[in-house]
Scaffold this motif. Sequence first.
Motif, PDB file in Angstrom:
ATOM      1  N   ILE A  24       0.822  -1.213   0.000  1.00 35.57           N
ATOM      2  CA  ILE A  24       0.000   0.000   0.000  1.00 35.57           C
ATOM      3  C   ILE A  24       0.855   1.262   0.000  1.00 35.57           C
ATOM      4  N   ILE A 212      -7.968   3.587  -0.784  1.00 32.97           N
ATOM      5  CA  ILE A 212      -7.387   2.957   0.402  1.00 32.97           C
ATOM      6  C   ILE A 212      -6.846   3.992   1.382  1.00 32.97           C
ATOM      7  N   MET A 213      -6.095   4.980   0.868  1.00 37.21           N
ATOM      8  CA  MET A 213      -5.494   5.971   1.757  1.00 37.21           C
ATOM      9  C   MET A 213      -6.539   6.831   2.462  1.00 37.21           C
ATOM     10  N   LEU A 216      -7.972   4.413   5.214  1.00 36.27           N
ATOM     11  CA  LEU A 216      -7.004   3.497   5.806  1.00 36.27           C
ATOM     12  C   LEU A 216      -7.294   3.187   7.268  1.00 36.27           C
ATOM     13  N   LYS A 220      -7.984  -0.509   8.993  1.00 34.91           N
ATOM     14  CA  LYS A 220      -7.195  -1.060  10.092  1.00 34.91           C
ATOM     15  C   LYS A 220      -8.037  -1.290  11.335  1.00 34.91           C
TER      16      LYS A 220
END
Length: 232
Positions: A24, A212-213, A216, A220
Motif C-alpha cells: 500500500i 485505500i489511503m 485506511l 485497520k
Amino acid sequence: MDIQLDSKVQKLFRNTKKEAFEIIHEKIPNKIIELTSNEKMYPNYKSSQKDLHWKEEVEKYLKQTETKQKDNQKKRKKESLIEEDQQCNSEVLSAYQILKKEALDMTEMLGIVKQYIQLNIPKISDGNNFGVGVQEEVLSEISRVEKNGLFLFETVTKYFLTRAKLLCKVKKHPEIEDYKRSLYELDQDQIFNLQITYRDMAQDYAVLYDLIMKNLEKLKNPRSEAHLPTMF
C-alpha cells in the motif's frame, strides 16, 4: 487448537499485514509512477507514413515469415517467444510481454492486500458496522481491478485465434488485398488496445490507492470510533 500451530497461524497473519502495508505505502505508489512514465508502451504506431505503406509492411512481414519457416525446418533450435514464432507480430508480442508481467504483479499484490482486509474484518455484531462497510467497499474495488487485469489474457487469446485464422486466409489467397489489409489493421488495433490497457492499469492503481489511503484507518480499525463518519 494446538498452541504451537496457533502461533504459526498468527505469525502468518502478521506477515500478511506487513506485506500488505508495504504494498500500500510503497509498491502501489511506485507502480503508479512507473506505469505513467514508461515510454516502452507508447511508440508512435499512429504514424501516417506507416499507414500509407501498409502493403509494404505486410509483404515484408510475410517474406520474413516464409524465410524464418524455411530456416526452422533446417535447424530446430529453442529460442525466445518473440524469436521462436515469427508467425506472430513482434511488436504485439513485445507489448504483451510487458503488460503480462504487470498484470501478474498486480494480481499478486492485490491478492495480499485483499487477504489482509478480509482477515481484519471483525466478527458480526450489532451496531457500528460502518467500518465493515468501508472494508467491503474497498474489497469490491480490489476485485474490480483484479478482473480488469485478468481480462487482458482473455482478449489476447482471442486476438491470437482471430489472427491465426486470418493469416491462413492471407496465405491461401495472397491475391486478395483485403485479407492483407485486415491483418495489418488487426495488429495495429491490438497494439493500440494494449496501450489503452496499460494506461487503464495505471489509472486503476491510482483510484484504488486513493480509496485505500482515504479510508485506511477504517480498514485497520473498522470499529475504532463511536461516530460514523462520511465515507470518502
